[in-house]
Design a protein around this motif. Structure first.
Motif, PDB file in Angstrom:
ATOM      1  N   TRP A 188      -0.783  -0.781  -4.370  1.00 30.37           N
ATOM      2  CA  TRP A 188      -2.061  -0.702  -3.675  1.00 30.37           C
ATOM      3  C   TRP A 188      -2.354  -2.119  -3.450  1.00 30.37           C
ATOM      4  CZ3 TRP A 188      -4.450   2.916  -1.300  1.00 30.37           C
ATOM      5  CH2 TRP A 188      -5.852   2.450  -0.583  1.00 30.37           C
ATOM      6  N   SER A 242       0.632  -1.144   0.063  1.00 29.79           N
ATOM      7  CA  SER A 242      -0.139  -0.054  -0.049  1.00 29.79           C
ATOM      8  C   SER A 242       0.873   1.292  -0.080  1.00 29.79           C
ATOM      9  CB  SER A 242      -1.038   0.143   1.311  1.00 29.79           C
ATOM     10  OG  SER A 242      -0.023   0.078   2.372  1.00 29.79           O
ATOM     11  N   GLY A 292      -8.289   1.874  -5.252  1.00 29.83           N
ATOM     12  CA  GLY A 292      -6.667   2.109  -5.246  1.00 29.83           C
ATOM     13  C   GLY A 292      -6.136   2.835  -6.720  1.00 29.83           C
ATOM     14  N   CYS A 320      -6.358   8.312   1.973  1.00 29.59           N
ATOM     15  CA  CYS A 320      -6.298   6.812   1.629  1.00 29.59           C
ATOM     16  C   CYS A 320      -7.959   6.395   1.885  1.00 29.59           C
ATOM     17  CB  CYS A 320      -5.722   6.171   2.974  1.00 29.59           C
ATOM     18  SG  CYS A 320      -4.032   6.178   3.148  1.00 29.59           S
TER      19      CYS A 320
END
Length: 141
Positions: free
Chosen positions: A114, A36, A86, A78
């Motif tokens: 992601w 991530s 993502g 986020c």
């Protein structure tokens, strides 16, 4: 007049491509957190009336499994990215934004991982308002 706008946009597109290649080629980025971690770059073409053409470039790292990095708004960014799985290309935070037609290109590049999937995104927006309308907190550097 049209020729100047076309040249400005071509320069911004070339800059965006160069930034995308640089960000995508960074193996250290993928090693930090392959699940991530995104590197976000925003480049702004400065006033052409100056004798030396300048570009303002900002770059940050965003991590989202635990919101952080040096992004100024990691939690909000986020949250927005989770909504689009993502994929920065699917961001459209303020679709009805009332933006001027001012031409001051802003190139944005997002590259990284992601949740185990590679992310590679680049786009040129006509001005800062259009950039914020599309990406919201994600592009807020």
């Amino acid at each position: 007049m049209l020729r100047g706008k076309r040249t400005t946009m071509m320069t911004a597109v070339a800059l965006c491509g160069a930034l995308l290649a640089t960000a995508a080629a960074s193996p250290a980025l993928a090693e930090r957190d392959p699940r991530s971690t995104l590197r976000i770059l925003v480049a702004v073409k400065q006033d052409e009336t100056k004798s030396v053409k300048q570009r303002e470039t900002k770059a940050v790292t965003l991590t989202c499994e635990r919101a952080g990095g040096d992004h100024p708004e990691p939690r909000a960014a986020c949250r927005l990215l989770r909504r689009v799985h993502g994929d920065p290309a699917r961001l459209d935070v303020t679709p009805d934004a009332a933006c001027t037609r001012e031409l001051r290109p802003h190139a944005v590049v997002v590259a990284g991982m992601w949740r185990g999937k590679p992310v590679s995104f680049g786009r040129v927006y006509g001005n800062a308002c259009l950039l914020r309308a599309a990406g919201g907190a994600v592009f807020a550097l």
